[in-house]
Design an enzyme around this catalytic site. Sequence first.
Site, PDB file in Angstrom:
ATOM      1  N   LYS A  96       0.824  -1.208   0.000  1.00 29.09           N
ATOM      2  CA  LYS A  96       0.000   0.000   0.000  1.00 29.09           C
ATOM      3  C   LYS A  96       0.863   1.265   0.000  1.00 29.09           C
ATOM      4  O   LYS A  96       2.086   1.210   0.138  1.00 29.09           O
ATOM      5  CB  LYS A  96      -0.961  -0.016   1.183  1.00 29.09           C
ATOM      6  CG  LYS A  96      -1.964  -1.167   1.131  1.00 29.09           C
ATOM      7  CD  LYS A  96      -2.793  -1.135  -0.150  1.00 29.09           C
ATOM      8  CE  LYS A  96      -3.911  -2.168  -0.163  1.00 29.09           C
ATOM      9  NZ  LYS A  96      -3.417  -3.553  -0.278  1.00 29.09           N
ATOM     10  N   ILE A  97       0.208   2.424  -0.077  1.00 29.71           N
ATOM     11  CA  ILE A  97       0.935   3.681  -0.241  1.00 29.71           C
ATOM     12  C   ILE A  97       1.842   3.959   0.953  1.00 29.71           C
ATOM     13  O   ILE A  97       2.943   4.491   0.803  1.00 29.71           O
ATOM     14  CB  ILE A  97      -0.037   4.844  -0.511  1.00 29.71           C
ATOM     15  CG1 ILE A  97       0.727   6.109  -0.907  1.00 29.71           C
ATOM     16  CG2 ILE A  97      -0.976   5.080   0.660  1.00 29.71           C
ATOM     17  CD1 ILE A  97      -0.145   7.163  -1.533  1.00 29.71           C
TER      18      ILE A  97
END
Length: 376
Positions: free
Chosen positions: A192-193
Site C-alpha cells: 500500500k501507499i
Amino acid sequence: MKEQKIWLSPPHMGGSELKYIQNAFDTNWISQYGSNIDEFEECLENYLGNNSFVTALSSGTAAIHLALKLLNVEEGDIVICQSFTFVATANPILYLKAVPVFVDSEADTWNMCPNALEDAIKSSLQKGKKPKAIITVSLYGMPFKADEILEISRKYEVPVIEDSAEALGSRYKGQLSGTFGDLSVISFNGNKIITTSGGGILVSKNEDYKNRALFLATQAKENKEYYSHSEQGYNYRISNILAGIGIGQMEILNERIDQKRQNHDFYREKIAQIENIELFSEPDDDFYSNYWLNTILIKKESGTSKEEVRKKFSENNIETRYLWKPMHLQPLYCAYDFFGNDLSGTLFDNGLCLPSGTNLTEGCKDRIAKVLENLW
C-alpha cells in the site's frame, strides 16, 4: 547481466520508523499493547478529521469483518458488495455465513455502479430481504461516486461500509477517502501507499463503534480480574511494533502521495503518444486519486492481448499484474447474484497494472518507457 527487478508497488521506508520500533523494544511492549498503538490511532484521527474514530487492527480484512459485525450481519443476511475488487472485500461476508450480492462497475471510476446498486436493493426487497450493508470500494486509489452511492444508502436505509484499503490520501470533492462510510476501512499491507508490514484500520463515526470494535478485536475479554468471555471475539489488534512503523510512515504520507501522482504524470505523458493504450485517470476535478497503482486498458483493435504486454514487461524484468478478477467471475462466488452489464469483466479482460512504487528512479522510468514505446 540481468537488470534489477522493477516491482509493482514495493514498501518504501522513510527511516524514522526505526525509532518507534526501538521504543517498543525499550519499553518491552512488543505485542498488542503499548503507546505506539495509541499514537498511531491519534495520528490517523487527526489526519482524517471529520470526527473520525480509528481502531488499529491486524489487517484491512479484519476491519471489514468487524464492520459487518458492528452492523449486526448474521447468517442468511444479504450484503451487497462491489464485484470489481480484491477477494478480501468479500470474504468476511462468508465468515459470517451471510449472502453476498455483487454489483458491477461504472465506466468513470471503475467502482460501484449506482444504477446496478439500486437494482440489487430493489431485487432483494422484492424477495422480502432488506440488505444489511453495502460494501463499496475505492479501487486503485480512485474514490467511488460517494454522492450517488450515499444517496441510495439513505433512500433505502442501508448502511455503507467504505473499503478504501487502497485509497489513503485520495479525496472526493475535497473530502478524504475513509470518511464517507458509516464504517470505513484502510489497509497498510506491504504494497500500500504506506505500510505497517501487515495491518489496517476501522474508521467509525462514533466512539461507541470504536470501543465495540476494540472489544471484539481483543478476544471480547470483559473488564474483570480474570478471563471472562460472554461472546465470541477475535485476535485482530495490531501489535505495538507494527503501529510504530505506521507512525513513521505517516510522517511521509504526503510525500508518498506526491510521488504516486508524479508516477501518473509520467505515464500520462508516455501513453499519450501510444494510440493502442488507455490510461485510467480521474474523470473530473471532483476526484483526487492517490494513484496507488497506475492501470491501463489495451484497446481491442490493437491486436495485442494483455498477456502479450505482460510478457514483454516480464522479459525486461519489470513486474506488471492483471487487474482484479471480479468476484462474480471467481469460482468461489460465481453462483451468487450479480447485477450489471459485466463492465468489470471487460476491464479484467483488457487491463494491466503498471509499476507504481514511490521509489521508482528515473532509470526505472526510462526502462518502462522503452518497453511501452516498443510494444507495437
